[in-house]
Design an enzyme around this catalytic site. Structure first.
Site, mmCIF file in Angstrom:
data_model
loop_
_atom_site.group_PDB
_atom_site.id
_atom_site.type_symbol
_atom_site.label_atom_id
_atom_site.label_comp_id
_atom_site.label_asym_id
_atom_site.label_seq_id
_atom_site.Cartn_x
_atom_site.Cartn_y
_atom_site.Cartn_z
ATOM 1 N N GLU A 286 19.627 29.621 53.202
ATOM 2 C CA GLU A 286 19.079 28.411 52.571
ATOM 3 C C GLU A 286 18.283 28.745 51.313
ATOM 4 O O GLU A 286 17.085 28.482 51.244
ATOM 5 C CB GLU A 286 18.127 27.702 53.542
ATOM 6 C CG GLU A 286 18.709 27.280 54.851
ATOM 7 C CD GLU A 286 17.635 26.745 55.810
ATOM 8 O OE1 GLU A 286 16.435 27.073 55.644
ATOM 9 O OE2 GLU A 286 17.994 26.002 56.705
ATOM 10 N N PRO A 287 18.917 29.322 50.296
ATOM 11 C CA PRO A 287 18.142 29.662 49.102
ATOM 12 C C PRO A 287 17.804 28.419 48.274
ATOM 13 O O PRO A 287 18.632 27.524 48.118
ATOM 14 C CB PRO A 287 19.087 30.580 48.323
ATOM 15 C CG PRO A 287 20.456 30.179 48.758
ATOM 16 C CD PRO A 287 20.335 29.659 50.173
ATOM 17 N N GLY A 288 16.597 28.371 47.785
ATOM 18 C CA GLY A 288 16.192 27.298 46.874
ATOM 19 C C GLY A 288 15.879 27.904 45.520
ATOM 20 O O GLY A 288 16.657 27.840 44.569
ATOM 21 N N CYS A 355 -7.180 16.206 32.666
ATOM 22 C CA CYS A 355 -8.636 16.252 32.647
ATOM 23 C C CYS A 355 -9.182 17.157 33.744
ATOM 24 O O CYS A 355 -9.919 16.717 34.612
ATOM 25 C CB CYS A 355 -9.121 14.810 32.809
ATOM 26 S SG CYS A 355 -10.870 14.616 32.815
ATOM 27 N N TYR A 384 10.783 24.121 42.065
ATOM 28 C CA TYR A 384 9.422 23.639 42.307
ATOM 29 C C TYR A 384 8.712 23.298 40.998
ATOM 30 O O TYR A 384 7.506 23.466 40.861
ATOM 31 C CB TYR A 384 8.626 24.661 43.152
ATOM 32 C CG TYR A 384 9.398 25.105 44.373
ATOM 33 C CD1 TYR A 384 9.631 24.203 45.412
ATOM 34 C CD2 TYR A 384 9.960 26.379 44.458
ATOM 35 C CE1 TYR A 384 10.387 24.573 46.513
ATOM 36 C CE2 TYR A 384 10.720 26.755 45.563
ATOM 37 C CZ TYR A 384 10.932 25.853 46.587
ATOM 38 O OH TYR A 384 11.686 26.206 47.670
HETATM 39 C C1 LIG Z 1 11.527 25.987 51.164
HETATM 40 C C2 LIG Z 1 12.535 26.336 52.179
HETATM 41 C C3 LIG Z 1 13.676 27.062 51.814
HETATM 42 C C4 LIG Z 1 13.892 27.607 50.426
HETATM 43 O O1 LIG Z 1 12.961 28.574 50.065
HETATM 44 P P1 LIG Z 1 13.129 29.360 48.671
HETATM 45 O O2 LIG Z 1 12.005 30.278 48.635
HETATM 46 O O3 LIG Z 1 13.057 28.330 47.595
HETATM 47 O O4 LIG Z 1 14.444 30.040 48.690
HETATM 48 C C5 LIG Z 1 14.620 27.314 52.792
HETATM 49 N N1 LIG Z 1 14.457 26.874 54.053
HETATM 50 C C6 LIG Z 1 13.374 26.165 54.446
HETATM 51 C C7 LIG Z 1 13.270 25.716 55.839
HETATM 52 C C8 LIG Z 1 12.373 25.884 53.530
HETATM 53 O O5 LIG Z 1 11.299 25.205 53.903
#
Ligand SMILES: *Cc1c(COP(=O)(O)O)cnc(C)c1O
Length: 431
Positions: A286-288, A355, A384
């Site tokens: 699950e990469p973000g 501010c 983010y």
């Molecule tokens: C935030 C999150 C991700 C992604 O994390 P990254 O650091 O952006 O890769 C994956 N899984 C879960 C459950 C998360 O909360």
């Protein structure tokens, strides 16, 4: 000079992204402006897929939608074949609207509502459970709908990982997950529920992790649990390792681990256990951040320059637009986009219009001589960034543009003063 990623370049003293001149983009769409290079996202996705499938054919990338939830970005990833880690009903709707398949989504979160559960059941989306309380609630919702819902539990691996404490999620003390010591009982409870079937396991240890070892450790903890659950009779359709691979925000410093480093450290740990158990579940990640971060820059206009005890460059984006420096003390490279080829000639602190004293985007940077009207580019803001933007201080959120091989268009317009009023209603006695 910073080392520029391949989607950024300097031509005629101007910074370009995805073949577009940033000074023209800022002129056309106004500032502040997030600019995302589509090809970079596709490359990152394919980078993961290639690296993972080298070790194991049954892998799937679920993009963590919270990193950047723009519909166009979800569409790009849906076209590539990605699924998504979704954390709210809103993210579910966006992911489905983008064309992602319900079976490629995992509904995560430690505090879901009955409506969240109903939506998952109705759409056939798997749910990652975070407590026994949630298990019985979901079972009840599925029973009312006359359906069976497939689930995983999120395991808390009790790992201390090297990252900012606010984004370490796998600590024994974190609010997320069920302790590994209690996980067997959770699955036993799930196996005895009529309207819930446990088919997977889920873990996520944190974000912006630049060491590979914690991911390998996580995989080892998870495989221990998978072995025990296999003996218990759980039939695994997927094992979800979460996200968290960090990126190199500092372009002068050392590089971040690659997708291949990551895959090489975690996949063999899993496949060893799988062959021992004679099972072949899918491996999900699950990469973000690592998927979208370096696809995007934030362009912000210089309103004024003040020579005080430091030289402050007052730009039009603050922590209302990019909160990471203020919230996580994070570092982002900044360039002067219309003087991108010029040598540094002084030390500048880039500050926003909010501010608050803490509204600083970049401290003490060596930059070319800056004057009002110049354009500052903040790098690596795809994750983010906009996702955490707010309307604080009465400022509408800015626009987002998408570029692709020299072509540009908006993927979100800037909010207007009207938009600030959008949800406001007046109590009867103030009318
Ligand atoms: C935030 C999150 C991700 C992604 O994390 P990254 O650091 O952006 O890769 C994956 N899984 C879960 C459950 C998360 O909360």
């Amino acid at each position: 000079m910073v080392n520029l990623p391949p989607n950024l370049s300097v031509r005629n003293n101007h910074l370009f992204i995805g073949g577009c001149d940033t000074t023209e983009l800022a002129g056309t769409y106004g500032t502040p402006l997030y600019v995302t290079d589509e090809d970079r996202i596709r490359d990152n996705y394919q980078g993961y897929v290639t690296a993972l499938s080298l070790y194991y054919p049954r892998t799937r990338v679920l993009y963590a939608a919270k990193a950047n939830g723009n519909l166009s970005i979800l569409k790009i990833l849906a076209q590539e074949g990605a699924g998504a880690d979704v954390f709210s009903s809103g993210e579910v709707h966006l992911a489905l609207l983008a064309g992602m398949q319900p079976g490629f989504l995992l509904f995560n979160g430690s505090s879901k509502t009955k409506e969240d559960h109903r939506l998952a059941v109705e759409k056939g989306i798997r749910v990652s459970l975070d407590s026994l309380d949630e298990l019985s609630q979901l079972n009840q919702v599925a029973k009312e709908a006359g359906k069976v819902v497939e689930v995983s539990f999120r395991v808390n691996p009790a790992l201390d990982v090297p990252t900012h404490p606010k984004i370490a999620t796998g600590l024994a003390t974190s609010k997320f997950g069920i302790p590994a010591t209690e996980i067997l009982d959770a699955y036993k409870a799930a196996l005895s529920c009529e309207h819930v079937t446990p088919v997977g396991i889920h873990c996520h240890i944190g974000s912006q992790i630049l060491d590979i070892e914690p991911f390998a450790q996580e995989a080892r903890v998870l495989m221990q649990v998978v072995s025990e659950l296999h003996r218990l009779g759980v039939k695994f359709a997927f094992v979800d390792l979460g996200g968290g691979l960090g990126v190199a925000y500092d372009h002068h410093g050392s590089a971040a681990p690659t997708f291949s480093d990551y895959a090489g450290a975690v996949i063999p740990v899993c496949t060893d256990t799988f062959s021992r158990l004679g099972i072949q579940p899918e491996i999900w990640i699950e990469p973000g951040r690592s998927m979208v971060c370096d696809s995007t820059i934030l362009l912000t206009r210089v309103n004024s320059v003040k020579r005080a005890h430091k030289t402050f460059v007052n730009v039009d984006a603050g922590f209302n637009t990019l909160i990471r420096p203020a919230m996580y003390d994070s570092f982002h490279e900044v360039l002067v986009a219309n003087r991108a080829g010029e040598a540094a000639c002084g030390t500048f602190t880039v500050t926003g219009p909010i501010c608050e004293t803490g509204d600083i985007l970049a401290h003490d940077r060596q930059l070319p001589d800056i004057t009002a009207g110049d354009l500052v580019a903040v790098l690596d803001t795809g994750a983010y960034g906009y996702a955490m933007a707010s309307q604080y201080n009465g400022r509408g959120r800015c626009a987002e543009a998408l570029v692709r091989k020299g072509e540009a268009d908006l993927m979100r317009r800037a909010e207007t003063t009207q938009d600030l009023m959008h949800a406001l209603v007046t109590p009867s006695w103030l009318k």
